[in-house]
Design an enzyme around this catalytic site. Sequence first.
Site, PDB file in Angstrom:
ATOM      1  CB  SER A  63     -29.299  73.168   9.968  1.00 49.44           C
ATOM      2  OG  SER A  63     -28.097  72.421   8.874  1.00 49.44           O
ATOM      3  CE  LYS A  66     -25.658  71.128  11.242  1.00 49.85           C
ATOM      4  NZ  LYS A  66     -26.605  70.946   9.781  1.00 49.85           N
ATOM      5  CE1 TYR A 191     -25.896  66.805  10.392  1.00 50.24           C
ATOM      6  CE2 TYR A 191     -26.195  65.939   8.007  1.00 50.24           C
ATOM      7  CZ  TYR A 191     -25.971  67.242   8.898  1.00 50.24           C
ATOM      8  OH  TYR A 191     -25.727  68.492   8.345  1.00 50.24           O
ATOM      9  CE1 TYR A 243     -26.002  76.369   9.202  1.00 48.62           C
ATOM     10  CE2 TYR A 243     -27.392  77.946   8.001  1.00 48.62           C
ATOM     11  CZ  TYR A 243     -27.166  76.575   8.446  1.00 48.62           C
ATOM     12  OH  TYR A 243     -28.259  75.655   8.746  1.00 48.62           O
ATOM     13  CB  VAL A 261     -30.631  73.881   3.561  1.00 43.31           C
ATOM     14  CG1 VAL A 261     -29.481  74.833   3.684  1.00 43.31           C
ATOM     15  CG2 VAL A 261     -30.584  72.691   3.914  1.00 43.31           C
TER      16      VAL A 261
END
Length: 307
Positions: A63, A66, A191, A243, A261
Amino acid sequence: MDYQSILDRVHAAVKPIIGTGSVASYIPELAKVAANQFGIAMVDLNGNVYQAGAADTPFSIQSISKLFALTLAFHQEGDSIWSRVGREPSGTPFNSLVQLEQERGKPRNPFINAGALVVTDMLLTHYASEGGAGNALIKFIRKLANNDDISYDRAVAASEQGTSHRNAAMANFMKSFGNLNHNVNDVIETYCRNCAIEMSCVDLARAVTFLANHGAVPWSDEKILDASSAKRINALMLTCGTYDAAGDFAFRVGLPAKSGVGDGIVALIPGECGICVWSPALEESGNSYAGSVALEMLTSISGRSVF
Ligand code: GLN
């Protein structure tokens, strides 16, 4: 500030807790990563590198991709991206679907999976003719990290694609609300490929220095974002980057950060440096356990924070 001795102190102090937690197993290839590893790096705005442990070992950025995808989309589109993705912490797990129905397919923020899928969709629009959005993101990251060897791990990408049922559910759901322009499979493929990019702590610490430098790459002065946009990305990292643990992270660490992760966390001290820590395994919300503790120690010892 003697960054090297701070990193050495942090490394020594976290040794007993390295490996605490569990590695992500919902992506089968990531479950193979050995816990008991730790690396940390800082790169200052003069390009000096400080590191401890396995800071040159490449790992799956997951992530953290992102952050780079958002930067590229923001660079391309500016503020119009906010009509399709929000700017509020979700308070739910990164792969949760629950808010999407109530909020009519507009994800809370770009750092949860649903938001990153929309950002990926934007990149597919902008880079359709340049060898694809995946290539564009890798090219962008190579430039930020000053390392042309950065690439993605095909086995990890395939492993995630084969088990991306939740991401596919979110993408289909958002498409039903008209918030996805491309084919769901194309969005998921790009992705997953972006999440499977491999970088070391040194690469990642260097790659985020532009966010500590008002949006400009420190060694080339290339403006990636204007100062106001860079400030906004930092605000999103602080409020949404880790998160549903973002509040606790701000409380304990006090720096803009983004986790993945694959057990890495990037952070930065505005005006000073980029930071990355990597240590399998994860605590419940999906952030590296030893990595979070290391960052907390780093800011406590150095007295640095954005507050
Ligand atoms: N590739 C992962 C996923 O989509 C990324 C999640 C993460 O790093 N939090 O589930």
